[in-house]
Design a protein around this motif. Structure first.
Motif, PDB file in Angstrom:
ATOM      1  N   MET A  53       0.829  -1.206   0.000  1.00 29.16           N
ATOM      2  CA  MET A  53       0.000   0.000   0.000  1.00 29.16           C
ATOM      3  C   MET A  53       0.864   1.256   0.000  1.00 29.16           C
ATOM      4  O   MET A  53       0.604   2.214  -0.750  1.00 29.16           O
ATOM      5  CB  MET A  53      -0.918   0.003   1.224  1.00 29.16           C
ATOM      6  N   ASN A  77       1.293   4.607  -2.771  1.00 26.04           N
ATOM      7  CA  ASN A  77       0.914   5.941  -2.287  1.00 26.04           C
ATOM      8  C   ASN A  77       1.619   7.029  -3.106  1.00 26.04           C
ATOM      9  O   ASN A  77       2.834   7.162  -3.060  1.00 26.04           O
ATOM     10  CB  ASN A  77       1.302   6.037  -0.806  1.00 26.04           C
ATOM     11  N   GLY A 106      -4.015   4.570  -4.489  1.00 33.15           N
ATOM     12  CA  GLY A 106      -2.857   5.444  -4.347  1.00 33.15           C
ATOM     13  C   GLY A 106      -2.927   6.689  -5.196  1.00 33.15           C
ATOM     14  O   GLY A 106      -2.096   7.596  -5.040  1.00 33.15           O
ATOM     15  N   PHE A 139      -2.383   4.105   2.094  1.00 27.66           N
ATOM     16  CA  PHE A 139      -2.518   4.610   0.734  1.00 27.66           C
ATOM     17  C   PHE A 139      -2.392   6.136   0.692  1.00 27.66           C
ATOM     18  O   PHE A 139      -2.283   6.704  -0.392  1.00 27.66           O
ATOM     19  CB  PHE A 139      -3.873   4.208   0.147  1.00 27.66           C
TER      20      PHE A 139
END
Length: 257
Positions: free
Chosen positions: A106, A110, A168, A192
């Protein structure tokens, strides 16, 4: 400590599934419960605690440990048409667990604020894809699809293969209730960098005495999903969005365990 006389608190080892059910439905109610848990009745269980990783226990099952503390992800749910609540005077809300590899993936997805092309996102199961959400009347998820499908800066629908990439690249994550008031989508949003918009009226957030939730999230009434929400989000300046994202990522340490 191994000496029960020195202990301030006692952990009841019940986690999830059959072990959890056996503890609450059988062992605590057995004739030998006093021998199995000799300290439970000493202070009527107020110095005992156990973890609720899903499914708040019903009152008949909980009765022997009714004063024990629950470390729970659930603040409210309805099972078998019976509402079940956590007790804010004794219970503690805790975040849901996310695997380490998933958190790292995650974070890798991002993107910076200026690289995000979606205003809002929700991709997950809903009454049209899973019977569980029909059973628990998670209509808020259907309302999201009806309100935002087709909007050029919105990405909503069922599960998708590029879920991480879309999350993201979105400024705001819609966090609707699932089969109960809570959902793991909230805790995913921290990694995220996707500002959570909580659409669950009975969801109590954890760590409210430590985490400044209003500084990086929004809680929006479930009965106002539609153009008002879209207009509100579109009116937030990009500078404010970037600041909320920064605060969101600063708070992520509280949910990484």
């Amino acid at each position: 400590t191994q000496d029960a006389e020195e202990a301030d608190l006692f952990f009841i080892p019940a986690y999830h599934g059959d072990q959890y059910d056996e503890m609450l439905e059988i062992r605590l109610h057995s004739q030998g419960a006093a021998e199995l848990f000799p300290y439970l009745s000493r202070r009527r269980g107020v110095d005992h605690f156990f973890v609720v990783s899903a499914n708040l226990p019903s009152w008949p099952h909980l009765e022997p440990a009714r004063n024990a503390m629950l470390l729970t992800v659930e603040s409210h749910q309805v099972n078998d048409d019976i509402p079940r609540w956590y007790s804010p005077w004794k219970d503690i809300m805790i975040p849901g667990y996310i695997d380490r590899w998933r958190i790292e993936a995650m974070r890798n997805a991002n993107r910076p604020t200026h690289e995000r092309g979606y205003l809002l996102i929700f991709h997950g199961n809903h009454p049209g894809t899973h019977d569980l959400y029909v059973k628990h009347r998670a209509l808020v998820r259907t309302q999201i699809l009806e309100a935002f499908s087709g909007a050029p800066d919105c990405s909503v629908g069922g599960p998708v293969s590029d879920f991480f990439a879309r999350m993201g690249r979105s400024h705001f994550c819609l966090i609707p209730r699932g089969s109960s008031a809570w959902t793991i989508h909230l805790y995913e949003s921290f990694f995220f960098g996707c500002i959570p918009v909580i659409l669950s009226d009975l969801f109590e957030m954890p760590f409210q005495d430590v985490v400044d939730w209003p500084s990086f999230s929004l809680k929006w009434p479930m009965d106002r999903i539609g153009p008002d929400l879209l207009e509100h989000l579109r009116a937030i300046p990009l500078e404010r969005i970037a600041e909320m994202k920064r605060r969101l990522e600063e708070a992520a340490c509280h949910f990484d365990y």
